[in-house]
Design a protein around this motif. Structure first.
Motif, PDB file in Angstrom:
ATOM      1  N   MET A 253       0.841  -1.177   0.000  1.00  0.00           N
ATOM      2  CA  MET A 253       0.000   0.000   0.000  1.00  0.00           C
ATOM      3  C   MET A 253       0.891   1.247   0.000  1.00  0.00           C
ATOM      4  O   MET A 253       1.790   1.380   0.821  1.00  0.00           O
ATOM      5  CB  MET A 253      -0.897  -0.025   1.231  1.00  0.00           C
ATOM      6  N   SER A 254       0.633   2.161  -0.900  1.00  0.00           N
ATOM      7  CA  SER A 254       1.361   3.428  -0.946  1.00  0.00           C
ATOM      8  C   SER A 254       0.889   4.330   0.175  1.00  0.00           C
ATOM      9  O   SER A 254      -0.284   4.274   0.575  1.00  0.00           O
ATOM     10  CB  SER A 254       1.110   4.123  -2.280  1.00  0.00           C
ATOM     11  N   PRO A 255       1.755   5.203   0.686  1.00  0.00           N
ATOM     12  CA  PRO A 255       1.344   6.131   1.733  1.00  0.00           C
ATOM     13  C   PRO A 255       0.199   7.040   1.268  1.00  0.00           C
ATOM     14  O   PRO A 255       0.164   7.470   0.117  1.00  0.00           O
ATOM     15  CB  PRO A 255       2.605   6.943   2.004  1.00  0.00           C
ATOM     16  N   VAL A 256      -0.727   7.297   2.181  1.00  0.00           N
ATOM     17  CA  VAL A 256      -1.887   8.143   1.911  1.00  0.00           C
ATOM     18  C   VAL A 256      -2.024   9.139   3.055  1.00  0.00           C
ATOM     19  O   VAL A 256      -1.920   8.758   4.228  1.00  0.00           O
ATOM     20  CB  VAL A 256      -3.182   7.294   1.813  1.00  0.00           C
ATOM     21  N   LEU A 257      -2.271  10.392   2.724  1.00  0.00           N
ATOM     22  CA  LEU A 257      -2.554  11.434   3.711  1.00  0.00           C
ATOM     23  C   LEU A 257      -3.992  11.859   3.486  1.00  0.00           C
ATOM     24  O   LEU A 257      -4.394  12.130   2.349  1.00  0.00           O
ATOM     25  CB  LEU A 257      -1.604  12.612   3.522  1.00  0.00           C
ATOM     26  N   LYS A 258      -4.777  11.921   4.562  1.00  0.00           N
ATOM     27  CA  LYS A 258      -6.203  12.204   4.416  1.00  0.00           C
ATOM     28  C   LYS A 258      -6.664  13.204   5.476  1.00  0.00           C
ATOM     29  O   LYS A 258      -6.267  13.103   6.640  1.00  0.00           O
ATOM     30  CB  LYS A 258      -6.985  10.900   4.550  1.00  0.00           C
TER      31      LYS A 258
ATOM     32  N   ALA B 189      -2.766   9.476   8.331  1.00  0.00           N
ATOM     33  CA  ALA B 189      -1.885   8.940   7.290  1.00  0.00           C
ATOM     34  C   ALA B 189      -1.863   7.428   7.459  1.00  0.00           C
ATOM     35  O   ALA B 189      -1.964   6.913   8.572  1.00  0.00           O
ATOM     36  CB  ALA B 189      -0.477   9.510   7.411  1.00  0.00           C
ATOM     37  N   ALA B 190      -1.732   6.744   6.334  1.00  0.00           N
ATOM     38  CA  ALA B 190      -1.685   5.280   6.357  1.00  0.00           C
ATOM     39  C   ALA B 190      -0.678   4.806   5.318  1.00  0.00           C
ATOM     40  O   ALA B 190      -0.223   5.573   4.476  1.00  0.00           O
ATOM     41  CB  ALA B 190      -3.069   4.710   6.068  1.00  0.00           C
ATOM     42  N   GLY B 191      -0.342   3.518   5.395  1.00  0.00           N
ATOM     43  CA  GLY B 191       0.589   2.939   4.442  1.00  0.00           C
ATOM     44  C   GLY B 191       2.042   3.242   4.739  1.00  0.00           C
ATOM     45  O   GLY B 191       2.899   3.173   3.857  1.00  0.00           O
ATOM     46  N   LEU B 192       2.330   3.555   5.990  1.00  0.00           N
ATOM     47  CA  LEU B 192       3.698   3.877   6.396  1.00  0.00           C
ATOM     48  C   LEU B 192       4.387   2.645   6.977  1.00  0.00           C
ATOM     49  O   LEU B 192       3.741   1.645   7.301  1.00  0.00           O
ATOM     50  CB  LEU B 192       3.680   4.998   7.436  1.00  0.00           C
ATOM     51  N   ILE B 193       5.674   2.733   7.135  1.00  0.00           N
ATOM     52  CA  ILE B 193       6.445   1.684   7.798  1.00  0.00           C
ATOM     53  C   ILE B 193       6.130   1.773   9.290  1.00  0.00           C
ATOM     54  O   ILE B 193       6.128   2.874   9.859  1.00  0.00           O
ATOM     55  CB  ILE B 193       7.953   1.885   7.545  1.00  0.00           C
ATOM     56  N   PRO B 194       5.819   0.664   9.943  1.00  0.00           N
ATOM     57  CA  PRO B 194       5.520   0.718  11.374  1.00  0.00           C
ATOM     58  C   PRO B 194       6.609   1.441  12.169  1.00  0.00           C
ATOM     59  O   PRO B 194       7.795   1.227  11.966  1.00  0.00           O
ATOM     60  CB  PRO B 194       5.435  -0.766  11.775  1.00  0.00           C
ATOM     61  N   ARG B 195       6.170   2.370  13.005  1.00  0.00           N
ATOM     62  CA  ARG B 195       7.006   3.159  13.917  1.00  0.00           C
ATOM     63  C   ARG B 195       7.935   4.152  13.211  1.00  0.00           C
ATOM     64  O   ARG B 195       8.791   4.756  13.834  1.00  0.00           O
ATOM     65  CB  ARG B 195       7.833   2.261  14.830  1.00  0.00           C
TER      66      ARG B 195
ATOM     67  N   SER C  36       2.606  25.010   9.247  1.00  0.00           N
ATOM     68  CA  SER C  36       2.809  24.244  10.481  1.00  0.00           C
ATOM     69  C   SER C  36       3.569  22.974  10.129  1.00  0.00           C
ATOM     70  O   SER C  36       3.508  22.483   9.004  1.00  0.00           O
ATOM     71  CB  SER C  36       1.472  23.894  11.155  1.00  0.00           C
ATOM     72  N   ILE C  37       4.286  22.484  11.120  1.00  0.00           N
ATOM     73  CA  ILE C  37       5.078  21.263  10.975  1.00  0.00           C
ATOM     74  C   ILE C  37       4.716  20.325  12.117  1.00  0.00           C
ATOM     75  O   ILE C  37       4.710  20.736  13.283  1.00  0.00           O
ATOM     76  CB  ILE C  37       6.597  21.574  11.047  1.00  0.00           C
ATOM     77  N   VAL C  38       4.425  19.081  11.771  1.00  0.00           N
ATOM     78  CA  VAL C  38       4.148  18.064  12.785  1.00  0.00           C
ATOM     79  C   VAL C  38       5.056  16.869  12.517  1.00  0.00           C
ATOM     80  O   VAL C  38       4.913  16.193  11.508  1.00  0.00           O
ATOM     81  CB  VAL C  38       2.677  17.603  12.752  1.00  0.00           C
ATOM     82  N   ALA C  39       5.996  16.643  13.408  1.00  0.00           N
ATOM     83  CA  ALA C  39       6.832  15.440  13.361  1.00  0.00           C
ATOM     84  C   ALA C  39       6.147  14.403  14.255  1.00  0.00           C
ATOM     85  O   ALA C  39       5.748  14.715  15.380  1.00  0.00           O
ATOM     86  CB  ALA C  39       8.232  15.748  13.866  1.00  0.00           C
ATOM     87  N   VAL C  40       5.995  13.191  13.743  1.00  0.00           N
ATOM     88  CA  VAL C  40       5.260  12.166  14.490  1.00  0.00           C
ATOM     89  C   VAL C  40       5.756  10.790  14.071  1.00  0.00           C
ATOM     90  O   VAL C  40       6.254  10.605  12.956  1.00  0.00           O
ATOM     91  CB  VAL C  40       3.726  12.322  14.245  1.00  0.00           C
ATOM     92  N   ASN C  41       5.636   9.836  14.974  1.00  0.00           N
ATOM     93  CA  ASN C  41       5.973   8.451  14.663  1.00  0.00           C
ATOM     94  C   ASN C  41       4.699   7.683  14.344  1.00  0.00           C
ATOM     95  O   ASN C  41       3.708   7.778  15.081  1.00  0.00           O
ATOM     96  CB  ASN C  41       6.669   7.773  15.844  1.00  0.00           C
ATOM     97  N   ALA C  42       4.728   6.916  13.262  1.00  0.00           N
ATOM     98  CA  ALA C  42       3.603   6.043  12.932  1.00  0.00           C
ATOM     99  C   ALA C  42       3.456   4.990  14.032  1.00  0.00           C
ATOM    100  O   ALA C  42       4.419   4.674  14.736  1.00  0.00           O
ATOM    101  CB  ALA C  42       3.847   5.372  11.583  1.00  0.00           C
ATOM    102  N   ASP C  43       2.262   4.449  14.154  1.00  0.00           N
ATOM    103  CA  ASP C  43       2.047   3.395  15.149  1.00  0.00           C
ATOM    104  C   ASP C  43       2.515   2.037  14.594  1.00  0.00           C
ATOM    105  O   ASP C  43       3.102   1.972  13.509  1.00  0.00           O
ATOM    106  CB  ASP C  43       0.581   3.359  15.599  1.00  0.00           C
ATOM    107  N   SER C  44       2.238   0.966  15.311  1.00  0.00           N
ATOM    108  CA  SER C  44       2.717  -0.362  14.910  1.00  0.00           C
ATOM    109  C   SER C  44       2.059  -0.875  13.631  1.00  0.00           C
ATOM    110  O   SER C  44       2.556  -1.810  13.003  1.00  0.00           O
ATOM    111  CB  SER C  44       2.500  -1.373  16.041  1.00  0.00           C
ATOM    112  N   ALA C  45       0.953  -0.252  13.221  1.00  0.00           N
ATOM    113  CA  ALA C  45       0.279  -0.626  11.967  1.00  0.00           C
ATOM    114  C   ALA C  45       0.669   0.293  10.815  1.00  0.00           C
ATOM    115  O   ALA C  45       0.131   0.172   9.723  1.00  0.00           O
ATOM    116  CB  ALA C  45      -1.232  -0.602  12.172  1.00  0.00           C
ATOM    117  N   GLY C  46       1.592   1.230  11.070  1.00  0.00           N
ATOM    118  CA  GLY C  46       2.012   2.152  10.015  1.00  0.00           C
ATOM    119  C   GLY C  46       1.013   3.265   9.771  1.00  0.00           C
ATOM    120  O   GLY C  46       0.913   3.791   8.664  1.00  0.00           O
ATOM    121  N   MET C  47       0.286   3.654  10.828  1.00  0.00           N
ATOM    122  CA  MET C  47      -0.734   4.691  10.702  1.00  0.00           C
ATOM    123  C   MET C  47      -0.432   5.861  11.622  1.00  0.00           C
ATOM    124  O   MET C  47       0.217   5.702  12.665  1.00  0.00           O
ATOM    125  CB  MET C  47      -2.109   4.120  11.017  1.00  0.00           C
TER     126      MET C  47
END
Length: 130
Positions: free
Chosen positions: A1-6, A22-28, A47-58
């Protein structure tokens, strides 16, 4: 799945809640969401938001805190909207008429844009300018 921002909903009243995901990211993996808009004086705000994806890549900004280096702190799904800054640190967003605001958000991995979206905020049909 390609990354998606919604952004949900894609069009909403300026005082209605939104959800940025966001979805389709590498976990964490660490990613950045950059959101910008032009004000009535044609000045860009960002604005800038730095964040870590969760264990499902979301990513869901309504339940995840931003990391250091973001323009806001704490869990806030609308943080990217109210924390926008200008490069010159201006404090006042110029708006001449109650017209729709169009935002542009990008999802970045390192410095590369991997997904983007646009969304609109409006003042409602009952708002008039005399």
């Amino acid at each position: 799945m390609s990354p998606v921002l919604k952004v949900t909903p894609e069009s909403s009243r300026i005082d209605s809640p939104i959800q940025i995901t966001a979805a389709g990211l590498i976990p964490r993996e660490g990613v950045t969401i950059r959101t910008n808009i032009m004000d009535g004086a044609l000045r860009e705000w960002e604005s800038i938001v730095a964040v870590n994806a969760d264990s499902a890549g979301m990513v869901d900004l309504s339940r995840m805190p931003p990391l250091e280096g973001s323009t806001y702190q704490g869990v806030d799904g609308e943080g990217p909207l109210w924390s926008m800054l200008r490069p010159d640190q201006s404090k006042f967003f110029a708006r001449n008429l109650p017209v729709e605001l169009e935002y542009h958000s990008e999802l970045l991995r390192d410095d590369s844009v991997i997904a983007s979206t646009r969304f609109r905020r409006h003042f409602g049909a009952d708002v008039k300018c005399d």
